[in-house]
Design a protein around this motif. Structure first.
Motif, PDB file in Angstrom:
ATOM      1  N   ASP A 159       0.821  -1.221   0.000  1.00  0.00           N
ATOM      2  CA  ASP A 159       0.000   0.000   0.000  1.00  0.00           C
ATOM      3  C   ASP A 159       0.852   1.266   0.000  1.00  0.00           C
ATOM      4  N   LYS A 173      -4.219   3.235  -6.964  1.00  0.00           N
ATOM      5  CA  LYS A 173      -4.995   2.534  -5.924  1.00  0.00           C
ATOM      6  C   LYS A 173      -6.365   2.112  -6.471  1.00  0.00           C
ATOM      7  N   ASP A 217      -7.335  -1.623  -6.209  1.00  0.00           N
ATOM      8  CA  ASP A 217      -8.544  -1.994  -5.451  1.00  0.00           C
ATOM      9  C   ASP A 217      -9.488  -2.824  -6.319  1.00  0.00           C
TER      10      ASP A 217
END
Ligand SMILES: Cc1cc2nc3c(=O)[nH]c(=O)nc-3n(C[C@H](O)[C@H](O)[C@H](O)COP(=O)(O)OP(=O)(O)OC[C@H]3O[C@@H](n4cnc5c(N)ncnc54)[C@H](O)[C@@H]3O)c2cc1C
Length: 458
Positions: free
Chosen positions: A315, A376, A380
């Motif tokens: 992350d 992201k 995701d």
């Protein structure tokens, strides 16, 4: 105003290379010259005067190479990834076919779910089939044709950081240490990337790594193909956990040099197809007859196995302290259960994030937060698709996201409806090939449509 994930996704899928180069960087350095590194280099060639790709393998060597051990295994190019490649390299399809790749338009793709043949989506996007080394070589040829891109054979060993800005990469070339300086450094070193450790060693935060155990066992074998133009070139068959089978899925693709490449996969202690005899027997006994026909051809070489322990993501977007002029792409950021074939397509979308970031004229002397925020959204999406399917496997025990029971019920309805309903199958294909955001499947109209289709099918 920030865009919704669905809009970010749509915009990334529409990114095209610049018509005219506008370099804002002197030299960009890409660590890792596999698919993600090559696609990042393609984008950087529009924004940098020169791009250097560093790989520990000699990239001029054709065929398999040690830096990409997964290269022996079957690789699907999802239609979403194929569209991205066509955008980055106009005419990609023609050149790929001229070098042996095999066309996989919608009518040549067959999908089975628990033995039931799914409807064809006639207007679905095109794709291609070929071995992983061929696909990588085709992309590499396109990138190395660019006049401002070159490769160096060396092992990256660390970052050079001046204050809060990355200024280069430490390399080992045959035992001799050197530095390759650059105005932007891209980590594309794959799922075993050492970037996190390098950051920590230099006094920076390292990203949290999230993992989901999948314990996947792959086996791939090649067979002689006698048909020059087979009707079906990409055939997949999945077993849901509801079906009692030690083989979770199998596939066969027509690939270059008159060969079929066939794969089967199992989870946990199930390691199907490790010997030639077992491989052929299971294809014959557990899958539709066309699998048996492929397995009836001469096997070329041995069965190649591969164990994939987990899906994992780092992350970077959540780091509070991160040096400027550094980004990470591809499997180094997130790598998923390979059964869903997302890696190359996700890497292409990461390249689109890089293109958007550089075009926006972002301040490169600040950490690349806009880049990581867009990336992201991609991570995701791919993560939610692969992990939500994996959570249904008996040996996977979480972590379960909020609302998992409801979302897994809805996805079971949608997946079941893809067998009979063209409209639902079209939407589903767009999402699983990363052309549309998964949120588009959660709309009440789609779920109701799936329920109606399943009732009709009963
Ligand atoms: C069994 C299996 C099956 C898969 N099937 C599919 C599929 O069907 N479809 C799909 O799209 N994806 C699939 N994938 C995923 C796909 O292989 C990757 O997503 C894709 O290769 C992009 O990865 P990458 O470029 O980020 O990293 P990689 O391909 O892993 O490449 C990393 C590169 O970095 C180099 N490198 C590493 N460390 C250093 C260093 N210190 N210095 C210099 N160079 C370094 C390596 O030599 C290598 O070239 C599969 C993966 C596996 C494991």
């Amino acid at each position: 105003m920030s865009l919704s994930p669905t809009r970010v996704f749509a915009a990334l899928n529409a990114v095209r290379p610049l018509d005219e180069a506008s370099p804002v960087l002197g030299k960009a350095v890409v660590l890792g010259g596999s698919v993600a590194g090559l696609l990042a280099a393609r984008v950087l060639s529009d924004h940098a005067e020169s791009v250097v790709i560093i790989d520990r393998d000699d990239l001029q060597v054709t065929g398999g190479r040690p830096g990409v051990p997964q290269g022996t295994q079957l690789h699907a190019l999802l239609p979403g990834g194929f569209l991205q490649l066509e955008r980055l390299f106009p005419g990609f399809r023609e050149q790929a076919v001229a070098q042996g790749a095999v066309g996989a338009p919608p009518e040549a793709r067959r999908n089975y779910l628990d033995g039931r043949l799914k409807v064809v989506v006639p207007d679905d996007a095109d794709s291609l089939a070929g071995s992983r080394p061929l696909l990588e070589r085709l992309i590499r040829q396109q990138v190395l044709r660019l006049p401002n891109v070159k490769t160096i054979t060396a092992r990256g060993t660390g970052l050079v950081i001046d204050g809060s800005v990355v200024t280069g990469v430490r390399c080992d070339v045959g035992g001799v240490t050197g530095v390759e300086s650059g105005d932007l450094v891209v980590d594309a070193m794959g799922r075993s990337s050492r970037l996190s450790e390098w950051l920590e060693q230099s006094g920076w935060e390292k990203p949290v790594t999230r993992r989901m155990t999948v314990d996947l066992n792959y086996a791939t074998a090649l067979f002689r193909r006698t048909e020059t133009n087979p009707a079906a070139t990409v055939v997949l068959a999945l077993h849901t956990p509801a079906v009692s089978s030690d083989v979770a899925g199998a596939a066969f693709f027509a690939i270059e040099d008159g060969r079929w490449m066939a794969m089967m996969a199992g989870y946990g202690d199930n390691r199907p197809g490790r010997t030639a005899q077992d491989f052929v027997r299971r294809l014959r006994e557990q899958f539709p007859p066309e699998f048996g026909e492929v397995a009836g051809n001469e096997m070329l070489g041995d069965v190649q196995t591969y164990r994939h322990s987990d899906s994992r993501r780092r992350d970077f977007h959540a780091l509070r302290r991160f040096p400027a002029r550094l980004v990470s792409v591809g499997d180094a950021v997130a790598s998923f259960n390979p059964v869903y074939g997302q890696g190359i397509t996700a890497a292409a979308l990461h390249a689109a994030c890089l293109s958007t970031y550089l075009r926006a004229g972002s301040n490169l002397d600040e950490p690349a937060r806009e880049f990581f925020a867009a990336q992201k959204v991609v991570v995701d999406a791919a993560w939610s698709l692969s992990t939500s399917a994996d959570l249904a496997l008996p040996h996977v025990d979480g972590p379960y996201p909020r609302g998992y029971r409801l979302s897994s019920w809805a996805s079971r309805q949608i997946v079941a409806a893809t067998v009979t309903d063209v409209g639902i199958a079209r939407r589903f294909n767009e999402v699983v090939s990363l052309r549309e955001h998964p949120g588009t499947l959660a709309r009440p109209g789609v779920i109701l449509g799936a329920l109606r289709a399943n009732r009709r099918a009963r």
